[in-house]
Design an enzyme around this catalytic site. Structure first.
Site, PDB file in Angstrom:
ATOM      1  N   CYS A 161      -6.911   7.625   8.655  1.00  7.78           N
ATOM      2  CA  CYS A 161      -6.281   8.434   9.706  1.00  7.78           C
ATOM      3  C   CYS A 161      -6.848   9.842   9.796  1.00  7.78           C
ATOM      4  O   CYS A 161      -6.246  10.713  10.428  1.00  7.78           O
ATOM      5  CB  CYS A 161      -4.775   8.497   9.469  1.00  7.78           C
ATOM      6  SG  CYS A 161      -3.984   6.876   9.371  1.00  7.78           S
ATOM      7  N   ARG A 193      -1.373  -3.857  11.236  1.00  9.54           N
ATOM      8  CA  ARG A 193      -2.795  -3.605  11.018  1.00  9.54           C
ATOM      9  C   ARG A 193      -3.657  -4.712  11.588  1.00  9.54           C
ATOM     10  O   ARG A 193      -4.795  -4.484  11.981  1.00  9.54           O
ATOM     11  CB  ARG A 193      -3.050  -3.372   9.529  1.00  9.54           C
ATOM     12  CG  ARG A 193      -2.458  -2.047   9.080  1.00  9.54           C
ATOM     13  CD  ARG A 193      -2.536  -1.805   7.597  1.00  9.54           C
ATOM     14  NE  ARG A 193      -1.906  -0.534   7.263  1.00  9.54           N
ATOM     15  CZ  ARG A 193      -1.685  -0.093   6.029  1.00  9.54           C
ATOM     16  NH1 ARG A 193      -2.074  -0.846   5.005  1.00  9.54           N
ATOM     17  NH2 ARG A 193      -1.091   1.068   5.827  1.00  9.54           N
ATOM     18  N   LYS A 224       6.860   9.219   7.081  1.00  9.57           N
ATOM     19  CA  LYS A 224       6.166   7.936   7.160  1.00  9.57           C
ATOM     20  C   LYS A 224       5.731   7.520   5.758  1.00  9.57           C
ATOM     21  O   LYS A 224       4.922   8.198   5.114  1.00  9.57           O
ATOM     22  CB  LYS A 224       4.951   8.038   8.085  1.00  9.57           C
ATOM     23  CG  LYS A 224       4.208   6.719   8.274  1.00  9.57           C
ATOM     24  CD  LYS A 224       3.048   6.906   9.242  1.00  9.57           C
ATOM     25  CE  LYS A 224       2.270   5.609   9.449  1.00  9.57           C
ATOM     26  NZ  LYS A 224       1.138   5.779  10.371  1.00  9.57           N
ATOM     27  N   LYS A 259       9.760   6.063   9.343  1.00  6.90           N
ATOM     28  CA  LYS A 259       9.039   4.795   9.427  1.00  6.90           C
ATOM     29  C   LYS A 259       8.673   4.350   8.018  1.00  6.90           C
ATOM     30  O   LYS A 259       8.119   5.147   7.260  1.00  6.90           O
ATOM     31  CB  LYS A 259       7.771   4.974  10.261  1.00  6.90           C
ATOM     32  CG  LYS A 259       6.948   3.699  10.409  1.00  6.90           C
ATOM     33  CD  LYS A 259       5.666   3.960  11.194  1.00  6.90           C
ATOM     34  CE  LYS A 259       4.859   2.656  11.339  1.00  6.90           C
ATOM     35  NZ  LYS A 259       3.592   2.875  12.050  1.00  6.90           N
ATOM     36  N   GLU A 307       9.244  17.078   4.276  1.00  8.58           N
ATOM     37  CA  GLU A 307       8.333  16.717   5.365  1.00  8.58           C
ATOM     38  C   GLU A 307       8.968  16.997   6.735  1.00  8.58           C
ATOM     39  O   GLU A 307       8.332  17.559   7.627  1.00  8.58           O
ATOM     40  CB  GLU A 307       7.955  15.238   5.263  1.00  8.58           C
ATOM     41  CG  GLU A 307       6.993  14.902   4.127  1.00  8.58           C
ATOM     42  CD  GLU A 307       5.548  15.177   4.487  1.00  8.58           C
ATOM     43  OE1 GLU A 307       5.279  15.683   5.586  1.00  8.58           O
ATOM     44  OE2 GLU A 307       4.673  14.869   3.650  1.00  8.58           O
TER      45      GLU A 307
END
Length: 326
Positions: free
Chosen positions: A130, A205, A195, A248, A233
């Site tokens: 990412c 994926r 996440k 998530k 976060e």
């Protein structure tokens, strides 16, 4: 001898009473439906691990959008599968990338449909990570510029909401600054704020063709054992300009959804992820569970935990079930 006890069943006597006192309700406007768009023509390719979920070329997308709108779903989130991938994920921020083309097509077809753009590089990089990779390490700060470029390109194409999912430190502030500098101050950010590095992502994926080609994502996605970290976060993303906070996955993290909802006053989204979807589909196919009952119970649990918004591959099914009545 008189025995005294509470009579809770009085409020469960019939459907009318139960409806009257129900504390949480699912509504189709709570739902966001994920879509996978791919280059090419004539493609409607079912994902083998996700029944009734498809990779769609743009010529097949219009019919899908018609059904979504007919069912009353008001928001979709787009994931793109490009023809070519490279180390920098160039197609993610190209003005004629697959996501950008899909955004423009949908907004031309149904301007009122909310189009959310997933903002990440993993579907577009040849290494499947990412962010920018150098000598086997995922580099944080150089990745931020590319993520901001991607968000700006998506906003330029007409995206209503930017949803960055990369989990780089500082990604919200980089994207917010980029959007503001480009004149998109009115575009909200739905941050994948919390996440986790989860085993529930496998089918996704496959659908997005985004599996990492080496290592894993544990240096940037969160450890499933941590909950206090989730609040750190989320707090960082709020300070940096997030408008909606996402947790998530959802099913194994209902406690996290509740903590985020309790501690912060932004809308909370929960992503009912691919593994959760596939498990239910497989069990239902084998006749082990009642799919409709289980799905509605699961999604209601997410609402009860504090989710205002649910991203789910079941959105079309839920829309039909809600129209039929539970």
């Amino acid at each position: 001898m008189e025995i005294k006890f509470d009579r809770h069943r009085r409020l469960r006597q019939n459907l009318g009473i139960r409806n009257l006192v129900r504390e949480h309700r699912l509504h189709i406007h709570d739902m966001i439906y994920p879509l996978f768009v791919t280059e090419g023509t004539g493609i409607k390719r079912e994902v083998s691990s996700m029944p009734n979920v498809f990779q769609l070329s743009l010529d097949q997308l219009s019919k899908e959008i018609e059904e979504i709108v007919h069912l009353g779903i008001q928001a979709v989130i787009l994931f793109g599968i490009p023809n070519t991938k490279d180390p920098m994920g160039t197609e993610a921020y190209h003005d004629h990338g697959i996501v950008q083309k899909a955004i423009r097509q949908i907004k031309q077809q149904v301007p009122e449909l909310l189009v959310i753009a997933d903002t990440c590089l993993c579907e577009f990089t040849d290494h499947g990570h990412c962010g920018v990779v150098h000598e086997g390490k995922i580099l944080n700060d150089p990745s931020l510029d590319l993520l901001a470029k991607t968000a700006i390109s998506q906003a330029k194409a007409g995206a209503d909401i930017i949803a960055p999912s990369n989990m780089m430190d500082g990604f919200v502030t980089a994207i917010r600054h980029g959007l503001d500098e480009a004149g998109y101050t009115d575009i909200p950010i739905m941050s994948y704020a919390v996440k986790y590095s989860s085993a529930f992502y496998g089918p996704f994926r496959e659908a997005a063709e985004s599996a990492p080609q080496f290592g894993d994502r544990k240096t940037y996605q969160m450890d499933p054992a941590n909950s206090r970290e989730a609040l750190r976060e989320a707090y960082s993303d709020i300070k940096e300009g997030a408008d909606i906070l996402m947790v998530k996955p959802a099913l194994a993290y209902l406690d996290i959804i509740q903590q985020v909802k309790t501690n912060f006053n932004l809308p909370v989204a929960a992503y009912n992820v691919s593994g959760e979807y596939s498990m239910i589909k497989a069990a239902a196919k084998n006749g082990w569970i009642d799919e409709k009952a289980v799905v509605l119970e699961m999604l209601t649990g997410m609402k009860r935990a504090g989710a205002d918004i649910i991203l789910t591959y079941f959105a079309k099914d839920v829309a039909k079930w809600l129209q039929e009545g539970n």
